[in-house]
Design a protein around this motif. Sequence first.
Motif, PDB file in Angstrom:
ATOM      1  N   ASN A 211     -31.891 -13.162 -18.363  1.00 63.99           N
ATOM      2  CA  ASN A 211     -31.020 -12.143 -17.792  1.00 63.99           C
ATOM      3  C   ASN A 211     -29.801 -12.677 -17.043  1.00 63.99           C
ATOM      4  OD1 ASN A 211     -32.728 -10.008 -18.640  1.00 63.99           O
ATOM      5  ND2 ASN A 211     -34.084 -10.438 -16.919  1.00 63.99           N
ATOM      6  N   MET A 212     -29.756 -13.968 -16.743  1.00 61.88           N
ATOM      7  CA  MET A 212     -28.691 -14.498 -15.896  1.00 61.88           C
ATOM      8  C   MET A 212     -28.100 -15.802 -16.440  1.00 61.88           C
ATOM      9  SD  MET A 212     -28.513 -12.370 -13.317  1.00 61.88           S
ATOM     10  CE  MET A 212     -27.841 -13.153 -11.901  1.00 61.88           C
ATOM     11  N   VAL A 213     -26.784 -15.942 -16.239  1.00 68.75           N
ATOM     12  CA  VAL A 213     -26.061 -17.168 -16.577  1.00 68.75           C
ATOM     13  C   VAL A 213     -25.291 -17.602 -15.340  1.00 68.75           C
ATOM     14  CG1 VAL A 213     -24.218 -18.167 -17.981  1.00 68.75           C
ATOM     15  CG2 VAL A 213     -25.848 -16.582 -19.011  1.00 68.75           C
ATOM     16  N   ARG A 214     -25.421 -18.861 -14.981  1.00 68.87           N
ATOM     17  CA  ARG A 214     -24.673 -19.416 -13.846  1.00 68.87           C
ATOM     18  C   ARG A 214     -23.366 -19.997 -14.368  1.00 68.87           C
ATOM     19  NH1 ARG A 214     -25.997 -21.259  -8.782  1.00 68.87           N
ATOM     20  NH2 ARG A 214     -24.522 -22.763  -7.927  1.00 68.87           N
ATOM     21  N   ALA A 215     -22.253 -19.619 -13.731  1.00 62.83           N
ATOM     22  CA  ALA A 215     -20.934 -20.114 -14.124  1.00 62.83           C
ATOM     23  C   ALA A 215     -20.345 -20.921 -12.977  1.00 62.83           C
ATOM     24  CB  ALA A 215     -20.015 -18.957 -14.469  1.00 62.83           C
ATOM     25  N   THR A 216     -19.757 -22.060 -13.316  1.00 61.10           N
ATOM     26  CA  THR A 216     -19.072 -22.895 -12.340  1.00 61.10           C
ATOM     27  C   THR A 216     -17.661 -23.142 -12.853  1.00 61.10           C
ATOM     28  OG1 THR A 216     -21.160 -23.977 -11.763  1.00 61.10           O
ATOM     29  CG2 THR A 216     -19.126 -25.072 -11.058  1.00 61.10           C
TER      30      THR A 216
ATOM     31  N   GLU B 121     -14.091 -24.675  -7.860  1.00 63.79           N
ATOM     32  CA  GLU B 121     -13.265 -23.611  -7.281  1.00 63.79           C
ATOM     33  C   GLU B 121     -14.129 -22.411  -6.910  1.00 63.79           C
ATOM     34  OE1 GLU B 121      -9.420 -20.813  -8.377  1.00 63.79           O
ATOM     35  OE2 GLU B 121     -10.333 -22.032  -9.932  1.00 63.79           O
ATOM     36  N   ARG B 122     -15.049 -22.020  -7.815  1.00 60.93           N
ATOM     37  CA  ARG B 122     -15.960 -20.910  -7.541  1.00 60.93           C
ATOM     38  C   ARG B 122     -17.172 -21.018  -8.446  1.00 60.93           C
ATOM     39  NH1 ARG B 122     -11.740 -18.853 -10.389  1.00 60.93           N
ATOM     40  NH2 ARG B 122     -12.200 -17.626 -12.233  1.00 60.93           N
ATOM     41  N   GLU B 123     -18.260 -20.422  -7.986  1.00 57.47           N
ATOM     42  CA  GLU B 123     -19.484 -20.421  -8.787  1.00 57.47           C
ATOM     43  C   GLU B 123     -20.285 -19.170  -8.485  1.00 57.47           C
ATOM     44  OE1 GLU B 123     -21.645 -23.944  -7.776  1.00 57.47           O
ATOM     45  OE2 GLU B 123     -21.472 -23.595  -5.639  1.00 57.47           O
TER      46      GLU B 123
END
Length: 115
Positions: free
Chosen positions: A31-36, A47-49
């Motif tokens: 259900n989830m994807v971590r973006a960096t 810069e953001r995550e």
Amino acid sequence: MKALINIIIMLFCITVFSQEQKVDYKKVDDNMVRATYYFVDNNSVVEREGFFNKEGKLHGSWINYDMEGNKTVIANYKDGKKDGVWTYFKNDKINIVTYKENKIINVEEKALVVN
């Protein structure tokens, strides 16, 4: 002269648009994807995550940083909408904004005391 100006503008546009931002995606679960996201000028500095849900909408906590790695914003989303407490860090103060479905519910400002 006009041709020279057009060439300068074209070179500027090519330079600006040729820089791509580095982004890493990591599947956390179904259900989830971590973006960096990394800074364009220095792709080793974050810069953001944060997270996207399975529909591709912002979900959960997102943290923004400055070039020195200091937190500038801690944000919360629920299915792509601002929801919950957002904390904005400024030089000598912290602004705390509470959202509910993209609407501001409350705003507080606190002095930042560093010992």
